[in-house]
Each structure stands twice: as structure tokens, then as C-alpha cells.
Design an enzyme around this catalytic site. Structure first.
Site, mmCIF file in Angstrom:
data_model
loop_
_atom_site.group_PDB
_atom_site.id
_atom_site.type_symbol
_atom_site.label_atom_id
_atom_site.label_comp_id
_atom_site.label_asym_id
_atom_site.label_seq_id
_atom_site.Cartn_x
_atom_site.Cartn_y
_atom_site.Cartn_z
ATOM 1 N N GLN A 155 45.188 40.761 41.731
ATOM 2 C CA GLN A 155 44.520 40.142 40.590
ATOM 3 C C GLN A 155 43.548 41.119 39.941
ATOM 4 O O GLN A 155 43.067 42.057 40.571
ATOM 5 C CB GLN A 155 43.783 38.874 41.032
ATOM 6 C CG GLN A 155 44.722 37.739 41.408
ATOM 7 C CD GLN A 155 43.962 36.499 41.862
ATOM 8 O OE1 GLN A 155 43.126 36.579 42.757
ATOM 9 N NE2 GLN A 155 44.249 35.377 41.239
ATOM 10 N N VAL A 187 37.919 38.224 42.961
ATOM 11 C CA VAL A 187 39.266 37.668 42.858
ATOM 12 C C VAL A 187 39.826 37.584 44.260
ATOM 13 O O VAL A 187 39.361 38.269 45.175
ATOM 14 C CB VAL A 187 40.182 38.517 41.942
ATOM 15 C CG1 VAL A 187 39.750 38.404 40.494
ATOM 16 C CG2 VAL A 187 40.224 39.964 42.389
ATOM 17 N N SER A 188 40.852 36.745 44.438
ATOM 18 C CA SER A 188 41.347 36.443 45.781
ATOM 19 C C SER A 188 42.316 37.465 46.345
ATOM 20 O O SER A 188 42.481 37.551 47.556
ATOM 21 C CB SER A 188 42.014 35.062 45.785
ATOM 22 O OG SER A 188 41.063 34.082 45.445
ATOM 23 N N THR A 189 42.969 38.238 45.489
ATOM 24 C CA THR A 189 43.934 39.224 45.991
ATOM 25 C C THR A 189 43.751 40.543 45.259
ATOM 26 O O THR A 189 43.211 40.592 44.156
ATOM 27 C CB THR A 189 45.392 38.755 45.785
ATOM 28 O OG1 THR A 189 45.662 38.686 44.380
ATOM 29 C CG2 THR A 189 45.622 37.391 46.410
#
Length: 197
Positions: free
Chosen positions: A20, A15-17
Site C-alpha cells: 500500500q 498503511v497495513s501492507t
């Protein structure tokens, strides 16, 4: 005689962050029969170069193994990086399987696509190498032609050189001709004339 190692299926999720959640991707891979301990993960932007989870997975997988992802874009920060990662895995005889429709590289059509991806990635690597070689050759050619290369010191102008530039200019010679005559750049000619003034 050493028994042949058993082929394994691993999972990779990203996931990007940090905010998340990985649960949805984890559940999807576990539902495919992949043990949770064989799922590697990263919580960071795909734009970042270093991804510890993927790096750890790439150290563990062996020829004949399969890496399963929810979608192929999990494998790279850009489309090109995804292609290069898939090509590298293909060359190591490691299969890539995506749960997203149309992205399964273990199918007959997928293996054909993987072959195409390998050639695209190889073509891109060759293009990059050619661009680097061309840039190096252009710099060398400019240096041989006497052009000033960025970052190098200016040509020293001795008093005798300044006087010679002044006399030639007064005789009507152009700055370009003076530069050629004296073996200096046009910028040096203008600096000599300014210095004289």
C-alpha cells in the site's frame, strides 16, 4: 532563563501492507502545513505490536506538541489500543488531531472526549489488574486446599499408602472419603487402587 520551547505539530501515517502507498495520507498532512520531515510512518499491520515509526514519534514529541493523523484508527492495532495511546498522550499534554470529521481531539468537544477516553483507558487498566489479582488469589486458594496445580508432580504413593487405600476401600469407604482420610487427591486414590490390582 531558558526560553519556552516552541510547540510543534507532527504527523503520523500508517498503511497495513508494504504494497500500500502512503502518498495520500502524506499529501493530506502536508496540506495541513506539516513539514514532510515531521511526518512519521509505518508500513505494517495494525495487529503487530512493534511499530518503529510510531515509537520514534513518541520519543520525539514533547508536552504542548500536537500529533495529526488522518483518522484515529492509525494510532492503534485495536480500539482499546487506540484509546490507551490517546490516554497516554493526553497525560503527557500532547494533543491529538484527526483530519476525519468528528475525530478532532483539539476542539472543545474533542477535549471533552479525550477526558472520557482517559477514564475508559484507566478503567480498563484497573479491570486487567483486578483480573490478574483474582486469578492469582484463586490459584493460591486452590493450592492451600490441597488441589494439584497444573504442572506440579503427582503425590508419591508409597507401598504403605497403597495398602492403606486398599484396606479402606475394601471396608466400603468411598474414594472421596479415602482421599480426605489419607490426605491425597481422589486421582491418587484411583492410582493406588489400579496399582494394587
Amino acid at each position: 532563563m531558558t526560553p519556552q520551547s516552541t510547540k510543534k505539530t507532527f504527523g503520523y501515517i500508517r498503511v497495513s501492507t508494504v504494497a500500500q502507498n502512503l502518498d495520500r495520507q502524506t499529501d493530506a498532512l502536508v496540506a495541513q502545513g506539516i513539514h514532510a520531515s515531521d511526518i512519521f510512518s509505518d508500513k505494517l499491520s495494525g495487529a503487530r505490536q512493534s511499530r518503529p515509526g510510531l515509537d520514534a514519534l513518541l520519543r520525539v514529541v514533547r508536552p504542548g506538541d500536537t500529533i495529526t493523523v488522518q483518522s484515529l484508527d492509525r494510532l492503534g492495532r485495536t480500539a482499546l489500543h487506540v484509546l490507551q495511546t490517546i490516554a497516554d498522550l493526553h497525560e503527557r499534554d500532547i494533543a491529538v488531531r484527526s483530519l476525519k470529521d468528528g475525530e478532532d481531539l483539539t476542539s472543545t468537544t474533542g477535549r471533552l472526549l479525550a477526558g472520557i477516553i482517559v477514564h475508559i483507558a484507566e478503567w480498563e487498566r484497573n479491570m486487567n489488574a483486578e483480573r490478574v489479582a483474582e486469578a492469582r488469589a484463586a490459584r493460591a486458594s486452590r493450592a492451600q486446599a490441597g488441589e494439584q496445580v497444573a504442572g506440579r508432580p503427582r503425590t508419591a504413593l508409597t507401598p504403605a499408602k497403597v495398602e492403606a487405600v486398599r484396606r479402606l476401600r475394601e471396608s466400603g469407604m468411598s474414594p472421596s472419603a479415602i482421599a480426605a482420610n489419607q490426605g491425597i487427591s481422589r486421582a491418587s486414590v484411583y492410582r493406588a487402587l489400579e496399582h494394587h490390582q
